[in-house]
Design a protein around this motif. Structure first.
Motif, PDB file in Angstrom:
ATOM      1  N   MET A   1    -116.033 -38.982  74.380  1.00 48.25           N
ATOM      2  CA  MET A   1    -114.968 -39.627  73.651  1.00 48.25           C
ATOM      3  C   MET A   1    -113.641 -38.966  74.056  1.00 48.25           C
ATOM      4  N   PRO A   2    -112.606 -39.750  74.365  1.00 50.55           N
ATOM      5  CA  PRO A   2    -111.307 -39.177  74.748  1.00 50.55           C
ATOM      6  C   PRO A   2    -110.654 -38.449  73.568  1.00 50.55           C
ATOM      7  N   PHE A   3    -109.912 -37.428  73.899  1.00 48.90           N
ATOM      8  CA  PHE A   3    -109.230 -36.619  72.898  1.00 48.90           C
ATOM      9  C   PHE A   3    -107.764 -37.026  72.855  1.00 48.90           C
ATOM     10  N   HIS A   4    -107.323 -37.567  71.721  1.00 46.74           N
ATOM     11  CA  HIS A   4    -105.942 -38.027  71.556  1.00 46.74           C
ATOM     12  C   HIS A   4    -105.352 -37.447  70.270  1.00 46.74           C
ATOM     13  N   PRO A   5    -104.925 -36.176  70.319  1.00 47.87           N
ATOM     14  CA  PRO A   5    -104.364 -35.589  69.104  1.00 47.87           C
ATOM     15  C   PRO A   5    -102.986 -36.163  68.781  1.00 47.87           C
ATOM     16  N   HIS A   6    -102.643 -36.133  67.516  1.00 48.70           N
ATOM     17  CA  HIS A   6    -101.325 -36.533  67.053  1.00 48.70           C
ATOM     18  C   HIS A   6    -100.523 -35.256  66.808  1.00 48.70           C
ATOM     19  N   VAL A   7     -99.299 -35.216  67.307  1.00 49.74           N
ATOM     20  CA  VAL A   7     -98.453 -34.036  67.141  1.00 49.74           C
ATOM     21  C   VAL A   7     -97.295 -34.419  66.223  1.00 49.74           C
ATOM     22  N   THR A   8     -97.187 -33.702  65.108  1.00 53.47           N
ATOM     23  CA  THR A   8     -96.220 -34.045  64.079  1.00 53.47           C
ATOM     24  C   THR A   8     -95.408 -32.828  63.660  1.00 53.47           C
ATOM     25  N   VAL A   9     -94.373 -33.099  62.887  1.00 52.40           N
ATOM     26  CA  VAL A   9     -93.557 -32.055  62.280  1.00 52.40           C
ATOM     27  C   VAL A   9     -93.463 -32.332  60.783  1.00 52.40           C
ATOM     28  N   ALA A  10     -93.171 -31.284  60.022  1.00 54.18           N
ATOM     29  CA  ALA A  10     -92.908 -31.424  58.594  1.00 54.18           C
ATOM     30  C   ALA A  10     -91.826 -30.416  58.233  1.00 54.18           C
ATOM     31  N   ALA A  11     -90.969 -30.795  57.298  1.00 54.11           N
ATOM     32  CA  ALA A  11     -89.877 -29.933  56.862  1.00 54.11           C
ATOM     33  C   ALA A  11     -90.050 -29.557  55.399  1.00 54.11           C
ATOM     34  N   LEU A  12     -90.102 -28.267  55.148  1.00 58.56           N
ATOM     35  CA  LEU A  12     -90.121 -27.758  53.789  1.00 58.56           C
ATOM     36  C   LEU A  12     -88.677 -27.433  53.413  1.00 58.56           C
ATOM     37  N   ILE A  13     -88.144 -28.198  52.479  1.00 54.28           N
ATOM     38  CA  ILE A  13     -86.746 -28.049  52.067  1.00 54.28           C
ATOM     39  C   ILE A  13     -86.721 -27.748  50.578  1.00 54.28           C
ATOM     40  N   GLN A  14     -86.058 -26.665  50.223  1.00 52.38           N
ATOM     41  CA  GLN A  14     -85.967 -26.260  48.829  1.00 52.38           C
ATOM     42  C   GLN A  14     -84.510 -25.992  48.466  1.00 52.38           C
ATOM     43  N   ILE A  67     -92.763 -22.055  59.850  1.00 55.01           N
ATOM     44  CA  ILE A  67     -93.688 -21.439  58.894  1.00 55.01           C
ATOM     45  C   ILE A  67     -95.070 -21.313  59.523  1.00 55.01           C
ATOM     46  N   GLY A  68     -95.476 -22.341  60.259  1.00 50.24           N
ATOM     47  CA  GLY A  68     -96.790 -22.298  60.894  1.00 50.24           C
ATOM     48  C   GLY A  68     -97.095 -23.570  61.652  1.00 50.24           C
ATOM     49  N   ILE A  69     -98.183 -23.523  62.397  1.00 51.98           N
ATOM     50  CA  ILE A  69     -98.705 -24.693  63.107  1.00 51.98           C
ATOM     51  C   ILE A  69    -100.083 -24.956  62.516  1.00 51.98           C
ATOM     52  N   TYR A  70    -100.285 -26.166  62.063  1.00 50.37           N
ATOM     53  CA  TYR A  70    -101.464 -26.498  61.279  1.00 50.37           C
ATOM     54  C   TYR A  70    -102.319 -27.549  61.982  1.00 50.37           C
ATOM     55  N   LEU A  71    -103.613 -27.467  61.737  1.00 53.82           N
ATOM     56  CA  LEU A  71    -104.563 -28.418  62.288  1.00 53.82           C
ATOM     57  C   LEU A  71    -105.173 -29.200  61.131  1.00 53.82           C
ATOM     58  N   LEU A  72    -105.104 -30.511  61.240  1.00 56.60           N
ATOM     59  CA  LEU A  72    -105.712 -31.390  60.240  1.00 56.60           C
ATOM     60  C   LEU A  72    -106.684 -32.302  60.967  1.00 56.60           C
ATOM     61  N   ASN A  73    -107.955 -32.181  60.609  1.00 58.73           N
ATOM     62  CA  ASN A  73    -109.006 -32.975  61.239  1.00 58.73           C
ATOM     63  C   ASN A  73    -109.514 -33.981  60.212  1.00 58.73           C
ATOM     64  N   LEU A  74    -109.126 -35.249  60.394  1.00 52.41           N
ATOM     65  CA  LEU A  74    -109.550 -36.299  59.467  1.00 52.41           C
ATOM     66  C   LEU A  74    -110.860 -36.903  59.977  1.00 52.41           C
ATOM     67  N   GLN A  75    -111.936 -36.415  59.445  1.00 49.63           N
ATOM     68  CA  GLN A  75    -113.266 -36.820  59.888  1.00 49.63           C
ATOM     69  C   GLN A  75    -113.516 -38.313  59.675  1.00 49.63           C
ATOM     70  N   HIS A  76    -112.954 -38.881  58.594  1.00 52.25           N
ATOM     71  CA  HIS A  76    -113.251 -40.264  58.254  1.00 52.25           C
ATOM     72  C   HIS A  76    -112.712 -41.256  59.280  1.00 52.25           C
ATOM     73  N   GLY A  85     -94.888 -26.906  60.999  1.00 51.26           N
ATOM     74  CA  GLY A  85     -94.277 -26.834  59.680  1.00 51.26           C
ATOM     75  C   GLY A  85     -93.041 -25.943  59.699  1.00 51.26           C
ATOM     76  N   PHE A  86     -91.887 -26.543  59.446  1.00 57.08           N
ATOM     77  CA  PHE A  86     -90.613 -25.828  59.475  1.00 57.08           C
ATOM     78  C   PHE A  86     -90.077 -25.600  58.069  1.00 57.08           C
ATOM     79  N   LYS A  87     -89.399 -24.504  57.872  1.00 63.94           N
ATOM     80  CA  LYS A  87     -88.536 -24.305  56.702  1.00 63.94           C
ATOM     81  C   LYS A  87     -87.170 -24.798  57.150  1.00 63.94           C
ATOM     82  N   ALA A  88     -86.555 -25.672  56.369  1.00 67.62           N
ATOM     83  CA  ALA A  88     -85.266 -26.246  56.750  1.00 67.62           C
ATOM     84  C   ALA A  88     -84.305 -26.203  55.572  1.00 67.62           C
ATOM     85  N   GLU A  89     -83.047 -26.187  55.907  1.00 64.98           N
ATOM     86  CA  GLU A  89     -81.986 -26.192  54.914  1.00 64.98           C
ATOM     87  C   GLU A  89     -81.388 -27.594  54.838  1.00 64.98           C
ATOM     88  N   ALA A  90     -81.249 -28.114  53.616  1.00 62.57           N
ATOM     89  CA  ALA A  90     -80.584 -29.401  53.422  1.00 62.57           C
ATOM     90  C   ALA A  90     -79.078 -29.155  53.450  1.00 62.57           C
TER      91      ALA A  90
END
Length: 147
Positions: A1-14, A67-76, A85-90
């Motif tokens: 099966m071909p491997f096609h990961p999704h690469v994303t970003v997220a911003a934690l803003i407080q 903050i970190g690089i995270y792996l999410l494996n959605l089995q379903h 995952g970034f910490k960002a300033e608004a």
């Protein structure tokens, strides 16, 4: 099966004890997430973070550190996500226009987010993981990501 990961970003803003989250998805059963999305072709994770925050919240933001690089494996559905995952300033809200899949933006306290988690209304476990890692003081310089 071909491997096609999704690469994303997220911003934690407080700000003032509240976190910026987006309410998204099905209006009948929405979920909550940090401003986040896929990195586009030719884009750095840093630039994707800035763009995604603006598109999803209308806020101009500046990433402060990783903050970190995270792996999410959605089995379903056999999808794998790598999330920066970034910490960002608004900096300032410059528009009220949001991506079409965003229902609303909310500034929520940690107890409010914990309640959403208990109700199963967070987009994924990574939403709370990013907050917890930030509270533990995890931070890496932005130049860790070389372009």
């Amino acid at each position: 099966m071909p491997f096609h990961p999704h690469v994303t970003v997220a911003a934690l803003i407080q700000r003032q004890g509240r976190y910026l989250l987006v309410e998204e998805g099905d209006p009948e059963n929405p979920v909550f997430n940090q401003p986040a999305g896929h990195i586009e072709a030719g884009e750095t994770p840093f630039d994707a973070c800035i763009r995604e925050v603006l598109e999803e919240t209308g806020w101009q933001a500046r990433p402060q550190h990783l903050i970190g690089i995270y792996l999410l494996n959605l089995q379903h559905n056999e999808k794998i996500y790598y999330r920066f995952g970034f910490k960002a300033e608004a900096l300032e809200q410059i528009t009220d226009q949001l991506d079409s899949d965003i229902i609303a933006c909310h500034w929520l306290t940690l107890p409010e987010i914990t309640q959403l988690q208990q109700q199963g209304r967070l987009r994924s476990d990574l939403v709370m993981q990013l907050i917890e890692d930030d509270l533990k003081g995890r931070q890496f310089p932005l130049d860790l990501i070389r372009s």
